[in-house]
Design an enzyme around this catalytic site. Structure first.
Site, PDB file in Angstrom:
ATOM      1  N   GLU A  93       9.208  17.257  14.811  1.00  0.00           N
ATOM      2  CA  GLU A  93       9.456  17.082  13.318  1.00  0.00           C
ATOM      3  C   GLU A  93       8.659  18.086  12.528  1.00  0.00           C
ATOM      4  O   GLU A  93       7.383  18.200  12.686  1.00  0.00           O
ATOM      5  CB  GLU A  93       9.333  15.771  12.763  1.00  0.00           C
ATOM      6  CG  GLU A  93       9.879  15.565  11.527  1.00  0.00           C
ATOM      7  CD  GLU A  93       9.735  14.120  10.918  1.00  0.00           C
ATOM      8  OE1 GLU A  93       8.673  13.570  11.062  1.00  0.00           O
ATOM      9  OE2 GLU A  93      10.817  13.674  10.568  1.00  0.00           O
ATOM     10  N   GLU A  97      10.067   2.708  10.373  1.00  0.00           N
ATOM     11  CA  GLU A  97      10.985   3.885  10.256  1.00  0.00           C
ATOM     12  C   GLU A  97      10.089   5.045  10.122  1.00  0.00           C
ATOM     13  O   GLU A  97       9.294   5.160   9.422  1.00  0.00           O
ATOM     14  CB  GLU A  97      11.894   3.755   8.962  1.00  0.00           C
ATOM     15  CG  GLU A  97      12.903   2.498   8.835  1.00  0.00           C
ATOM     16  CD  GLU A  97      13.842   2.839   9.771  1.00  0.00           C
ATOM     17  OE1 GLU A  97      13.968   3.886  10.225  1.00  0.00           O
ATOM     18  OE2 GLU A  97      14.453   1.790  10.113  1.00  0.00           O
ATOM     19  N   LYS A 135       0.890  -1.122   0.017  1.00  0.00           N
ATOM     20  CA  LYS A 135       0.117  -0.059   0.088  1.00  0.00           C
ATOM     21  C   LYS A 135       0.918   1.330  -0.057  1.00  0.00           C
ATOM     22  O   LYS A 135       1.464   1.549   1.028  1.00  0.00           O
ATOM     23  CB  LYS A 135      -0.955  -0.074   1.226  1.00  0.00           C
ATOM     24  CG  LYS A 135      -2.173   1.072   1.021  1.00  0.00           C
ATOM     25  CD  LYS A 135      -2.582   1.536   2.251  1.00  0.00           C
ATOM     26  CE  LYS A 135      -1.647   2.978   2.502  1.00  0.00           C
ATOM     27  NZ  LYS A 135      -2.064   4.238   1.410  1.00  0.00           N
ATOM     28  N   CYS A 177      13.305  12.191   5.912  1.00  0.00           N
ATOM     29  CA  CYS A 177      13.229  11.717   7.291  1.00  0.00           C
ATOM     30  C   CYS A 177      14.512  11.910   7.981  1.00  0.00           C
ATOM     31  O   CYS A 177      15.000  12.116   8.919  1.00  0.00           O
ATOM     32  CB  CYS A 177      13.044  10.443   7.513  1.00  0.00           C
ATOM     33  SG  CYS A 177      13.717   9.246   6.227  1.00  0.00           S
TER      34      CYS A 177
HETATM   35  P1  NDP Z   1       1.820   8.773   7.404  1.00  0.00           P
HETATM   36  O1  NDP Z   1       2.244   8.076   8.714  1.00  0.00           O
HETATM   37  O2  NDP Z   1       0.715   9.560   7.499  1.00  0.00           O
HETATM   38  O3  NDP Z   1       1.672   7.609   6.255  1.00  0.00           O
HETATM   39  C1  NDP Z   1       2.588   6.679   5.905  1.00  0.00           C
HETATM   40  C2  NDP Z   1       1.711   5.540   5.384  1.00  0.00           C
HETATM   41  O4  NDP Z   1       0.882   4.999   6.265  1.00  0.00           O
HETATM   42  C3  NDP Z   1       0.991   5.963   4.001  1.00  0.00           C
HETATM   43  O5  NDP Z   1       0.649   4.986   3.176  1.00  0.00           O
HETATM   44  C4  NDP Z   1      -0.510   5.949   4.744  1.00  0.00           C
HETATM   45  O6  NDP Z   1      -1.514   6.198   3.810  1.00  0.00           O
HETATM   46  C5  NDP Z   1      -0.488   4.896   5.792  1.00  0.00           C
HETATM   47  N1  NDP Z   1      -1.378   5.110   6.844  1.00  0.00           N
HETATM   48  C6  NDP Z   1      -2.109   6.134   7.331  1.00  0.00           C
HETATM   49  N2  NDP Z   1      -3.112   5.757   8.267  1.00  0.00           N
HETATM   50  C7  NDP Z   1      -2.934   4.392   8.257  1.00  0.00           C
HETATM   51  C8  NDP Z   1      -3.440   3.426   9.250  1.00  0.00           C
HETATM   52  N3  NDP Z   1      -4.408   3.498  10.372  1.00  0.00           N
HETATM   53  N4  NDP Z   1      -3.325   2.133   8.964  1.00  0.00           N
HETATM   54  C9  NDP Z   1      -2.239   1.860   8.369  1.00  0.00           C
HETATM   55  N5  NDP Z   1      -1.670   2.589   7.468  1.00  0.00           N
HETATM   56  C10 NDP Z   1      -1.941   3.833   7.480  1.00  0.00           C
HETATM   57  O7  NDP Z   1       3.253   9.681   6.954  1.00  0.00           O
HETATM   58  P2  NDP Z   1       3.278  10.370   5.530  1.00  0.00           P
HETATM   59  O8  NDP Z   1       3.140   9.530   4.654  1.00  0.00           O
HETATM   60  O9  NDP Z   1       2.386  11.696   5.694  1.00  0.00           O
HETATM   61  O10 NDP Z   1       4.848  10.772   5.426  1.00  0.00           O
HETATM   62  C11 NDP Z   1       5.393  11.785   6.258  1.00  0.00           C
HETATM   63  C12 NDP Z   1       6.050  11.310   7.559  1.00  0.00           C
HETATM   64  O11 NDP Z   1       6.571  10.111   7.598  1.00  0.00           O
HETATM   65  C13 NDP Z   1       6.883  12.225   8.564  1.00  0.00           C
HETATM   66  O12 NDP Z   1       6.376  12.503   9.596  1.00  0.00           O
HETATM   67  C14 NDP Z   1       8.263  11.520   8.236  1.00  0.00           C
HETATM   68  O13 NDP Z   1       8.974  11.565   9.519  1.00  0.00           O
HETATM   69  C15 NDP Z   1       7.907  10.228   8.132  1.00  0.00           C
HETATM   70  N6  NDP Z   1       9.018   9.491   7.461  1.00  0.00           N
HETATM   71  C16 NDP Z   1      10.150   8.770   7.916  1.00  0.00           C
HETATM   72  C17 NDP Z   1      10.913   8.042   7.182  1.00  0.00           C
HETATM   73  C18 NDP Z   1      12.072   7.227   7.916  1.00  0.00           C
HETATM   74  O14 NDP Z   1      12.481   6.523   7.201  1.00  0.00           O
HETATM   75  N7  NDP Z   1      12.169   7.446   9.371  1.00  0.00           N
HETATM   76  C19 NDP Z   1      10.803   8.188   5.796  1.00  0.00           C
HETATM   77  C20 NDP Z   1      10.103   8.953   5.386  1.00  0.00           C
HETATM   78  C21 NDP Z   1       8.743   9.608   6.124  1.00  0.00           C
HETATM   79  P3  NDP Z   1      -2.294   7.194   3.106  1.00  0.00           P
HETATM   80  O15 NDP Z   1      -1.398   8.475   3.337  1.00  0.00           O
HETATM   81  O16 NDP Z   1      -2.211   6.884   1.761  1.00  0.00           O
HETATM   82  O17 NDP Z   1      -3.417   7.586   3.896  1.00  0.00           O
END
Ligand code: NDP
Length: 477
Positions: free
Chosen positions: A379, A246, A171, A280
């Site tokens: 962040e 992560e 996903k 990140c």
């Molecule tokens: P989110 O946590 O909102 O989303 C990450 C993924 O999780 C998306 O595919 C999202 O789907 C999905 N998701 C959302 N809600 C649920 C749920 N209830 N159950 C399962 N999956 C769910 O993060 P963002 O995409 O907004 O990314 C930004 C954030 O990610 C930042 O805070 C950043 O720090 C962190 N990040 C960390 C990284 C690392 O390696 N440490 C790398 C990249 C980002 P959808 O968005 O389609 O609804």
């Protein structure tokens, strides 16, 4: 407009589409991408479960060939896929192509790893008994990815999952489905059997949650926000499944009095602002000792004046737009918070107008910040950084480590003593000396500690830890 469908049990399915919008030009619709329902997600999990017995026993040459073909096609199409990436996410074309090349290299690496699967044979402590230690695939792996690395993160989760014989329900973030769809399409054409990889684009709260709630998903690898990561953890404990997280970072970049000023400024600008600060591993805390502080801040200001913020696809752009309106709101909210907290907005922070409607923000640098401020602890995930003035190296290290996160940590210094001490004492999974906090190799471990990560490392040979389970077999001779 072509509808890009989901892939379930080897069939492209789904009718209801969501528009994928270009953040550099919100009038530009990249394509329509299907939105999966909870029922679709359940069907994808069932398909992955059904495909597991055969794929887990597939020959290593078959896995090698599929991963290798995928790598070759990604690399051959790097310009086109890099452009798609920049168009849907907003990082510059050079960054988009660079990330695409990296995805190709990751598939290439794991194509090689498929041929190097091995175990251990060791003598038992008891006579006439042999012991074999082997690694087996875990089962159905759920892959949930964020929007900020639309091709590299899917690649570094899908490639090892397949290499070690797992089947997948994938996903991607709903905001950037284009690159994910493209690599799934490539893998299918490379010969992946039906059901081994299932793509379910759609909302996290629906599709992702269905994956979390399923007892048939044996492992979940997640990259994204801390809040969602906690949901993954809690649901995984409930099902006694493996999980790998992560999450966020608040990565420090330390500049010492003895630093080469140019090296320090280049690394700080890259860490804080490149890829629009949406990495990140980006640094949003620049911790500077007092002897170099004023010269450093002045040089940062000069360097920031030269940054071109514009359409990600335009030649000459250094920094593209923010990914969407909600992230832009978050960035400007934090700029307002920083001012209220008493930090000084020394440069930037203005919304920008360009030829096309997009989410353009001038990178912002705060000075006179303290590490206790919210802008130093939370962040932001945008092109916003603050400079924290400290007395000496010892204080710099203490401030660098004073954070709930621990992904990446950087230092600019010409002192071997301080560089060595920092590498040993920085509380982070990755440490950079005279280099930006972001920008990592594809063949070595990636990950953090404290609130940034949970579980074993991603990438390189360390990925085997998550995507396999160890078996110890005893045989009487
Ligand atoms: P989110 O946590 O909102 O989303 C990450 C993924 O999780 C998306 O595919 C999202 O789907 C999905 N998701 C959302 N809600 C649920 C749920 N209830 N159950 C399962 N999956 C769910 O993060 P963002 O995409 O907004 O990314 C930004 C954030 O990610 C930042 O805070 C950043 O720090 C962190 N990040 C960390 C990284 C690392 O390696 N440490 C790398 C990249 C980002 P959808 O968005 O389609 O609804």
């Amino acid at each position: 407009m072509t509808l890009h469908q989901n892939l379930i049990a080897g069939e492209w399915v789904g009718g209801d589409g969501v528009a994928n919008i270009n953040p550099s030009d919100t009038n530009d619709v990249i394509g329509e991408y299907a939105r999966a329902s909870a029922e679709d997600a359940k069907a994808a999990i069932a398909a992955a479960k059904a495909a597991f017995p055969a794929w887990s026993r597939s020959g290593i040459l078959e896995r090698h060939a599929i991963l290798r073909k995928t790598a070759d096609e990604i690399l051959a199409r790097k310009d086109e896929l890099g452009r798609l990436l920049s168009r849907e996410e907003g990082k510059t074309l050079a960054e988009g192509i660079g990330e695409t090349v990296r995805a190709g290299q990751i598939f290439d690496f794991f194509a090689g790893e498929a041929l190097r699967l091995a175990g251990e044979v060791i003598p038992s402590v008891r006579p006439n008994i042999g012991v074999e230690i082997t690694r087996e695939p875990v089962g159905v792996v759920g892959i949930i990815t964020p929007w900020n690395f639309p091709i590299a993160i899917p690649a570094w989760k899908i490639a090892p999952a397949l290499c070690y014989g797992n089947t997948i329900v994938f996903k991607p973030a709903e905001l950037v489905p284009g690159c994910s769809w493209a690599i799934v399409d490539i893998l299918v054409r490379a010969g992946l059997p039906k059901g081994v990889l299932n793509l379910v684009m759609g909302k996290g709260s629906v599709v992702g949650q269905t994956m979390l709630d399923s007892p048939d998903v044996q492992a979940i690898t997640f990259t994204g926000s801390t809040g969602t990561g906690k949901r993954v953890a809690l649901a995984s404990v409930e099902h006694n499944r493996k999980y790998q997280l992560e999450m966020g970072g608040k990565n420090p970049f330390v500049v010492l009095d003895d630093a080469d000023l140019n090296v320090a400024v280049e690394a700080a600008v890259n860490s804080a602002f490149f890829s629009t600060g949406q990495r990140c591993t980006a640094s949003s805390r620049v911790i500077v000792t007092e002897g170099i502080h004023d010269r450093f801040v002045q040089a940062m200001g000069e360097r920031m004046k030269g940054l071109v913020i514009d359409d990600a696809l335009k030649a000459g752009t250094h920094i593209g737009p923010v990914v969407d309106q909600s992230q832009l709101n978050q960035d400007t909210d934090y700029i307002a918070i920083g001012k209220q907290e008493g930090a000084k907005l020394a440069f930037g922070g203005e919304l920008l107008k360009r030829d096309t409607p997009g989410f353009y923000l001038q990178p912002a640098l705060f000075t006179e910040a303290t590490n206790q401020m919210r802008i130093s602890q939370e962040e932001i995930f945008g092109p916003v950084a603050s400079v924290i003035r400290v007395k000496d190296y010892d204080e710099a290290l203490a401030v660098a480590n004073d954070t709930p996160f621990g992904l990446s940590s950087g230092i600019a210094t010409t002192s071997l003593k301080h560089a060595t001490h920092f590498k040993r004492n920085a509380e982070a999974g990755m440490v950079m000396v005279n280099l930006p906090t972001a920008g990592v190799d594809f063949h070595v471990p990636f990950g953090g500690r404290k609130g940034s990560s949970h579980g074993s490392r991603e990438q390189g040979r360390y990925a085997a830890e998550f995507y396999t389970t160890v078996k110890t077999a005893y045989t009487l001779a």
